[in-house]
Write an enzyme that holds these catalytic residues in place. Structure first.
Site, PDB file in Angstrom:
ATOM      1  N   LYS A  46     111.448  24.458 -46.520  1.00 34.48           N
ATOM      2  CA  LYS A  46     111.686  25.870 -46.183  1.00 34.48           C
ATOM      3  C   LYS A  46     110.500  26.476 -45.451  1.00 34.48           C
ATOM      4  CE  LYS A  46     115.250  27.093 -49.520  1.00 34.48           C
ATOM      5  NZ  LYS A  46     115.630  27.941 -50.657  1.00 34.48           N
ATOM      6  N   LYS A  77     123.062  16.872 -45.352  1.00 39.86           N
ATOM      7  CA  LYS A  77     123.893  17.549 -46.337  1.00 39.86           C
ATOM      8  C   LYS A  77     124.595  18.744 -45.680  1.00 39.86           C
ATOM      9  CE  LYS A  77     123.360  20.273 -50.468  1.00 39.86           C
ATOM     10  NZ  LYS A  77     122.467  20.954 -51.365  1.00 39.86           N
ATOM     11  N   LYS A 123     124.822  25.717 -46.020  1.00 38.75           N
ATOM     12  CA  LYS A 123     125.197  27.090 -45.685  1.00 38.75           C
ATOM     13  C   LYS A 123     124.531  27.517 -44.386  1.00 38.75           C
ATOM     14  CE  LYS A 123     124.130  28.259 -50.349  1.00 38.75           C
ATOM     15  NZ  LYS A 123     123.865  29.243 -51.378  1.00 38.75           N
TER      16      LYS A 123
END
Ligand code: TRP
Length: 333
Positions: free
Chosen positions: A115, A197, A200
């Site tokens: 992140k 993966k 979102k």
């Protein structure tokens, strides 16, 4: 109910749209677990703000996730269903646990590193402290089991370490939780880049199927899904990541195991296969979406659920926090 059953805790962040990966890996299992365990499910809005959120959207996504939880079958009468920010004990315990967590440990967290790379302009303290807040969530409720995706394994390990560290420094205070990592369909990958993966925040929205997507969108996304040139519907994640991912999705949405799915599509072209996968997903989501919309129209009901949930959660969390404050020497009135 409390006392006989094991305590199970999990949470989902109210960010953007949830994908079918979140549904299969998380929310769907939450429903199956609610009879067997003393379940506590949170909407982790305090975790969500570790990356910048639009306030109006965060508010909207919060109710939307709550309605989704209920539409999927989570029963607020059976579980504690609440919003993280409604229970101040989370922030309070996180502060204490910070003093039992080392900076080096947090710097080494994979998700923090990922992140940080992704939000290089906003590597805030909260982003780094994310696992400690998550530890507080879990430990406040004397949780026995935590069902999460494999991407959360490291966070669960550090939660256990922190609990053990605190227990050893004082006396047994926290239950040391076990992670339960969903196997079947635990990892649903991106339709366009099956090495990643399904997320979102996918780079290309066509690679992710959202729970809010309508039938046409779902069918279009599956039609475009990446496959291979072999033209055989066979499960082989190594050599056929795209087709294997589609098989996993089909299996998860129909409840049939992989070999059954393979034989159902023996000799079938990819076009037909992809259409069948899309239909299975759309058929499953349609009633959930309808129920979610109905719930979202009844804000009074949703507010009531949140109010009851916050009360129940605060009562239980308060007991743990009081114990902690006492042990560390905070003067009590
Ligand atoms: N970090 C989790 C995720 O993104 C969400 C979460 C927050 C959570 N607190 C938790 C999951 C406590 C399990 C237990 O998926």
């Amino acid at each position: 109910m409390q006392g006989e059953k094991k305590v199970l805790y999990s949470a989902v962040q109210p960010t953007n749209n949830l994908t079918i990966g979140n549904y299969i890996g998380a929310v769907r299992n939450f429903v199956a677990l609610q009879n067997e365990y003393d379940c506590i499910y949170a909407i982790a809005n305090m975790h969500a703000i570790t990356v910048r959120q639009n306030p109006a959207e965060l508010r909207k996504n919060t109710l939307s996730l709550l309605a989704l939880y209920i539409a999927c079958g989570i029963d607020p009468q059976k579980c504690v269903l609440y919003l993280q920010s409604h229970v101040p004990a989370h922030a309070e315990l996180a502060w204490v646990l910070n003093t039992f967590t080392y900076v080096g440990e947090m710097e080494r967290m994979t998700q923090f590193k990922d992140k940080s790379a992704k939000h290089a302009d906003n590597i805030n303290m909260g982003l780094m402290d994310y696992p400690v807040l998550m530890a507080a969530d879990i430990l406040l409720y004397q949780t026995d089991v935590v069902p999460v995706g494999v991407d959360q394994r490291q966070h669960l390990e550090i939660t256990r370490d922190i609990a053990i560290r605190f227990n050893n420094a004082y006396s047994p205070t926290f239950t040391v939780p076990e992670g339960v990592y969903t196997k079947v369909g635990a990892k649903i990958n991106d339709l366009l880049d099956p090495s990643k993966k399904m997320s979102k925040s996918a780079e290309n929205v066509n690679g992710a199927v959202f729970l809010s997507d309508d039938r046409d969108t779902i069918m279009r996304k599956f039609k475009r899904a990446v496959t291979d040139s072999e033209a055989a519907v066979r499960y082989d994640p190594e050599n056929k990541p795209g087709v294997s991912n589609l098989l996993s999705i089909y299996s998860a949405f129909t409840g049939r195991d992989i070999p059954q799915c393979e034989s159902a599509f023996a000799g079938c072209g990819y076009g037909q296969f992809k259409e069948a996968v899309g239909e299975a997903v759309a058929d499953k989501l349609a009633p959930i979406q309808a129920e979610q919309a109905k719930l979202l129209a009844d804000k009074e009901y949703l507010n009531g659920v949140l109010k009851n949930g916050a009360e129940a959660a605060a009562r239980r969390a308060g007991r743990t926090l009081a114990k902690v404050y006492k042990k560390i020497g905070f003067y009590q009135l």
